[in-house]
Design a protein around this motif. Structure first.
Motif, PDB file in Angstrom:
ATOM      1  N   ALA A  45      36.502  33.829  42.522  1.00 20.25           N
ATOM      2  CA  ALA A  45      37.462  34.911  42.281  1.00 20.25           C
ATOM      3  C   ALA A  45      36.735  36.236  42.160  1.00 20.25           C
ATOM      4  O   ALA A  45      35.514  36.281  42.003  1.00 20.25           O
ATOM      5  N   THR A  46      37.531  37.291  42.221  1.00 19.73           N
ATOM      6  CA  THR A  46      37.076  38.631  41.869  1.00 19.73           C
ATOM      7  C   THR A  46      37.907  39.073  40.680  1.00 19.73           C
ATOM      8  O   THR A  46      39.137  39.016  40.725  1.00 19.73           O
ATOM      9  N   ILE A  47      37.224  39.487  39.621  1.00 17.79           N
ATOM     10  CA  ILE A  47      37.903  39.951  38.418  1.00 17.79           C
ATOM     11  C   ILE A  47      37.707  41.460  38.323  1.00 17.79           C
ATOM     12  O   ILE A  47      36.578  41.942  38.426  1.00 17.79           O
ATOM     13  N   LEU A  48      38.797  42.184  38.144  1.00 12.69           N
ATOM     14  CA  LEU A  48      38.752  43.640  38.007  1.00 12.69           C
ATOM     15  C   LEU A  48      38.896  43.994  36.536  1.00 12.69           C
ATOM     16  O   LEU A  48      39.861  43.576  35.888  1.00 12.69           O
ATOM     17  N   VAL A  49      37.928  44.726  36.012  1.00 11.10           N
ATOM     18  CA  VAL A  49      37.975  45.142  34.611  1.00 11.10           C
ATOM     19  C   VAL A  49      37.668  46.625  34.500  1.00 11.10           C
ATOM     20  O   VAL A  49      36.992  47.206  35.338  1.00 11.10           O
TER      21      VAL A  49
END
Length: 164
Positions: A45-49
Motif C-alpha cells: 500500500a501507499t499511506i498518505l500522512v
C-alpha cells in the motif's frame, strides 16, 4: 505456463505531505511504487500522512507490525518546522544504518539534487523491516531508489535469514 519472477520482498510506501494527506494529488507515491515494483517488490500500500510526528510514527509502526520487508517514506526530511520524518523514524528504529543515509545524500548531491544533499533522512532497522527516508522530490526519489537497489537486497536477505 507462466513463471512468476522471484519477489524481492514486501514493501510499503509512506508519503509525508500535508496537501496529499488532505485530498491533494499524490505525485510521489505512484513513482516509488513503480520503482519498487520494477525492483521486484510487492507493494502492499501507499499511506498518505501529514507532516505530523505521531501520524508518521503510526504509519511506520503499522508497516513494521504488518511484517513488510521494506518501508520507504518520502518527504518531511528537510529543515522546515513541518519536516519531522527523521524524528518520527528515530523513535521507530531499533538500529540505524548511517551508511545508507550517507550514500543517499552523496549520490543525490552528485546527481545535482540539492534536496538530497540537505536531507536529514534516516535509514535503519525496526524488527526485521528496513526503513528508509527519502526527500520529497521526484529527482531525489529516482536517484535514491537507484542507489538503494543493491543495498536493500543485501539488508532484506540478511534480515530474512536468507544470507546465512
Amino acid at each position: 505456463m507462466e513463471i512468476d519472477a522471484p519477489v524481492a520482498g514486501r514493501a510499503l510506501v509512506v508519503v509525508v505531505d500535508d496537501r496529499s494527506a488532505h485530498g491533494g494529488v499524490d505525485a510521489l507515491g505512484p513513482l516509488v511504487t513503480e520503482l519498487l515494483t520494477e525492483a521486484g517488490f510487492l507493494v502492499d500500500a501507499t499511506i498518505l500522512v501529514a507532516g505530523d510526528e505521531v501520524e508518521i510514527r503510526n504509519a511506520l509502526n503499522t508497516a513494521v507490525i504488518g511484517g513488510v520487508d521494506l518501508v520507504i517514506s518520502v518527504g518531511g526530511t528537510g529543515m522546515s518546522p513541518r519536516d519531522v520524518t527523521p524524528e518520527a523514524t528515530s523513535e521507530v528504529l531499533d538500529r540505524e544504518l548511517p551508511g545508507i543515509s550517507e550514500a543517499l545524500r552523496a549520490s543525490g548531491l552528485a546527481a545535482g539534487s540539492v534536496d538530497a544533499g540537505l536531507s536529514r533522512g534516516l535509514a535503519g532497522i525496526s524488527g526485521s523491516t528496513l526503513v528508509v527516508n527519502l526527500p520529497g522530490s521526484r529527482t531525489a526519489v529516482r536517484d535514491g531508489m537507484a542507489t538503494l537497489g543493491p543495498l536493500v537486497s543485501r539488508v532484506v536477505d540478511e534480515l530474512s535469514g536468507l544470507d546465512e
